[in-house]
Every structure is written in structure tokens, then in C-alpha cells.
Design a protein around this motif. Structure first.
Motif, PDB file in Angstrom:
ATOM      1  N   UNK A   1      -7.591   3.159   3.121  1.00 11.46           N
ATOM      2  CA  UNK A   1      -8.062   1.911   2.337  1.00 11.46           C
ATOM      3  C   UNK A   1      -8.176   2.011   0.763  1.00 11.46           C
ATOM      4  N   UNK A   2      -8.296   2.428   0.227  1.00  7.60           N
ATOM      5  CA  UNK A   2      -8.387   2.462  -0.669  1.00  7.60           C
ATOM      6  C   UNK A   2      -7.098   2.130  -1.830  1.00  7.60           C
ATOM      7  N   UNK A   3      -6.213   1.940  -0.441  1.00  8.28           N
ATOM      8  CA  UNK A   3      -4.270   2.159  -1.048  1.00  8.28           C
ATOM      9  C   UNK A   3      -4.638   0.788  -0.579  1.00  8.28           C
TER      10      UNK A   3
ATOM     11  N   UNK B   1      -3.154  -3.677  -2.808  1.00 10.58           N
ATOM     12  CA  UNK B   1      -2.353  -3.756  -2.898  1.00 10.58           C
ATOM     13  C   UNK B   1      -2.877  -5.183  -2.629  1.00 10.58           C
ATOM     14  N   UNK B   2      -4.440  -5.185  -2.687  1.00  7.36           N
ATOM     15  CA  UNK B   2      -5.306  -7.217  -3.018  1.00  7.36           C
ATOM     16  C   UNK B   2      -5.042  -7.048  -3.693  1.00  7.36           C
TER      17      UNK B   2
ATOM     18  N   UNK C   1      -3.463 -10.568  -6.460  1.00 10.43           N
ATOM     19  CA  UNK C   1      -4.287 -11.941  -6.763  1.00 10.43           C
ATOM     20  C   UNK C   1      -3.486 -11.513  -8.194  1.00 10.43           C
ATOM     21  N   UNK C   2      -2.780 -10.161  -9.027  1.00  6.78           N
ATOM     22  CA  UNK C   2      -2.212 -10.123 -10.479  1.00  6.78           C
ATOM     23  C   UNK C   2      -1.622 -11.331 -10.000  1.00  6.78           C
ATOM     24  N   UNK C   3      -0.344 -11.226  -9.225  1.00  6.55           N
ATOM     25  CA  UNK C   3       1.681 -12.021  -8.590  1.00  6.55           C
ATOM     26  C   UNK C   3       0.952 -13.169  -9.285  1.00  6.55           C
ATOM     27  N   UNK C   4      -0.284 -13.913  -8.814  1.00  7.28           N
ATOM     28  CA  UNK C   4      -0.993 -15.426  -8.669  1.00  7.28           C
ATOM     29  C   UNK C   4      -0.993 -15.746 -10.094  1.00  7.28           C
TER      30      UNK C   4
ATOM     31  N   UNK D   1       1.048  -1.049   0.068  1.00  7.48           N
ATOM     32  CA  UNK D   1      -0.268  -0.151   0.074  1.00  7.48           C
ATOM     33  C   UNK D   1       0.888   1.414   0.326  1.00  7.48           C
ATOM     34  N   UNK D   2       1.878   1.064   1.084  1.00 10.47           N
ATOM     35  CA  UNK D   2       2.753   1.933   0.756  1.00 10.47           C
ATOM     36  C   UNK D   2       3.090   2.966  -0.646  1.00 10.47           C
TER      37      UNK D   2
END
Length: 316
Positions: free
Chosen positions: A292-294, A298-299, A303-306, A253-254
Motif C-alpha cells: 500500500x505505501x508504494x 505512485x499516486x 500528480x507531480x507529472x500532471x 509502485x514496483x
């Protein structure tokens, strides 16, 4: 019952009495021949001797019987003694303590065969350990296998065109002469060298990608880890291998917030170090609702990485 001495005396009396009787009879017979009348004294002595001899014979018979009885008793008693002795022997045999078996003699301990003395393992010096470690890391990093590219800088293109070090000249002298010649070049000549260097870089990148794809993804990842380790040891300056098949790393997120702030253009007039410090302070000032939006972004990136990781072809 008479003793042995009494029996001997009785035998003597009997013998002497018989002798006296026979001698008296002989005398009587001789006298009777001359004179038929036997005197009374002789008759009385003969009667006496006869009675004494009979008594002696009776006593002798009794003595012999008693002696025989004693002999049988005496012979039987030793038998009883023998049986008693046999019983005693049996009892002694039964009551005898068992004879302790002699302990077998201990075998002499055979000394173990030592054979050749074991070699003492010498401790490896630290410099040898480091040398072996660097050699192993270089093999994993694929440094020697990586193809050499064309010169991708204008200076290197200029040096390559002028050839190598001539005979009779040192490398230092040759490089100092090249610097003077390169500085004397016009801007057009320098621009031509730069264009050629850019074209070489494009060719090098394409050749590198083609070479990387000949290895499995796992091998390239291990090579990049080995290269980063060698950099920390100061043993290489080569960059990590850009594998296009490898999915991009996860974004936190950061990182997503920092990327958004960098692209906004609001911090372009601030120096890079001050820009990073300002972004950090802004992130800390955000509330959980504003962050929260960040977190959600990140979530999605996870999913993209998986998906990209699963789409990789298995290593041969």
C-alpha cells in the motif's frame, strides 16, 4: 300496278288505238261527204276506241304516279343508307383501336472517349519502401541538425591532435600508427587527455541543451520516437535527446520499490542479474497491506507529472 312490260304494252295500244281512231274518222269524213249516214259498226268501233284510249290514259297516269313515288322513295333510301353508313363509320372510328405510336429509333451508343490509357501503378519494392521510411524518420529525428560536439574520449582527443590522414597513407595504416603511439604514452599524458575529454563533454552537454531548447517540446518528443525506431531498424546509434523541459516519466509502485531496495545497500554484494531477480521475488512475497505505501507513492508521482506537464509552455 303494271310492270314495265305492261306499261309498254299499254302505250302501244294507246298509240295504235289513236291511229285507228284517226284513220276511222278520216274514212268516215270521206264517206260522209259521199254519203252522210255513218254506219253503226263504225260508230261502235269509235266508241270502243275512245273508251279504251281513256282507260289507257288513266292507267298511264297511275303508272306514272307510281313510278314517281318509287323514284322519290328510291332517292330517299340511299340517303338513309348514307346516314347509316356514316353512323357505322363513326362507330367504327370510335371502336377502332388506337394506333400504336412507332417507337422512336434507338440512338446509337456513342463510345466513351477513353483518351490516354491510365498508367498502371507499379508496386513499390520493399527496399524502396524501407529507404523512404528511413529517410522520413531521419528527418523527424533531427540527426543532421544536431550540433557536432568536441571529442569526449581521450583516444579521440589524441587522434584529433595528430591531425588527419597524411597524403600517401591509407586510413588503416594511419589508425594502426596512432594506436602504437597512444599505447606508448605515459600515464601523465594519458591523464591530461582524459581531463580534456571530460571538459569537452561538459561543453558538449551545454551546447546540446541550448540547441534542444530552441525546438518545441513536442518536436523533441517526436525526434526521440523516431530515433528509437531507427535504432530498432539498425540505422542509427545516436542517443535520445535529453530535454530538461520534459517531465520525468511516471513511476509505478514496483519501480519505487526497486529504487528503494537498490539504494538500501543490502544487495550490493550480489551480481546485477541476481539482484533484479531477488527484488522481483521480494515484491511478489509482499501482501497488499505491505504494498500500500508504494501505491500511495505512485499516486503522488502521478500528480507531480500532471503539474510538470501543465507547466510546459505551449508550442509556437
Amino acid at each position: 300496278m303494271l310492270s314495265s312490260t305492261g306499261l309498254a304494252a299499254a302505250r302501244r295500244v294507246r298509240v295504235i288505238g289513236m291511229r285507228s281512231v284517226f284513220s276511222s274518222i278520216a274514212r268516215i269524213s270521206t264517206r260522209s261527204a259521199a254519203c252522210p249516214k255513218v254506219p253503226a259498226s263504225v260508230r261502235i268501233a269509235a266508241v270502243f276506241n275512245r273508251g279504251f284510249a281513256a282507260a289507257a290514259s288513266r292507267s298511264a297516269t297511275k303508272t306514272a304516279t307510281a313510278t314517281a313515288t318509287r323514284k322519290t322513295t328510291a332517292t330517299k333510301k340511299p340517303a338513309a343508307k348514307k346516314t347509316t353508313a356514316a353512323r357505322q363509320k363513326k362507330k367504327a372510328a370510335s371502336t377502332k383501336k388506337p394506333i400504336a405510336k412507332k417507337a422512336a429509333p434507338k440512338k446509337k451508343a456513342v463510345p466513351k472517349k477513353t483518351g490516354r490509357p491510365k498508367k498502371t501503378v507499379k508496386e513499390v519494392p520493399e527496399n524502396v519502401k524501407l529507404f523512404r521510411k528511413v529517410k522520413e524518420l531521419k528527418a523527424k529525428a533531427l540527426l543532421n541538425e544536431q550540433p557536432r560536439g568536441l571529442p569526449a574520449r581521450s583516444w579521440l582527443v589524441f587522434v584529433q591532435k595528430n591531425g588527419g590522414v597524411p597524403k600517401g597513407q591509407t586510413a588503416t595504416e594511419f589508425m594502426s600508427a596512432m594506436k602504437k603511439q597512444f599505447a606508448a604514452l605515459s600515464s601523465v599524458e594519458k591523464q591530461a587527455l582524459q581531463d580534456e575529454a571530460r571538459a569537452n563533454k561538459v561543453r558538449n552537454d551545454a551546447a546540446l541543451i541550448n540547441w534542444i531548447t530552441t525546438y518545441p517540446v513536442e518536436t523533441i518528443e517526436a525526434a526521440n520516437l523516431a530515433r528509437s525506431h531507427l535504432k530498432r531498424l539498425g540505422k542509427t546509434a545516436k542517443l535520445s535527446l535529453p530535454d530538461p523541459r520534459r517531465p520525468k516519466g511516471l513511476l509505478s509502485p514496483y519501480i519505487i520499490f526497486t529504487t528503494q531496495r537498490m539504494r538500501s545497500g543490502e544487495l550490493d554484494n550480489i551480481p546485477p542479474t541476481a539482484r533484479v531477480a531477488a527484488i522481483g521475488s521480494e515484491w511478489r512475497a509482499l501482501s497488499e497491506t505491505e504494498r500500500q505505501p508504494f501505491y500511495e507513492a505512485a499516486e503522488k508521482d502521478k500528480e507531480r507529472y500532471k503539474v510538470e506537464r501543465a507547466s510546459l509552455s505551449p508550442s509556437p
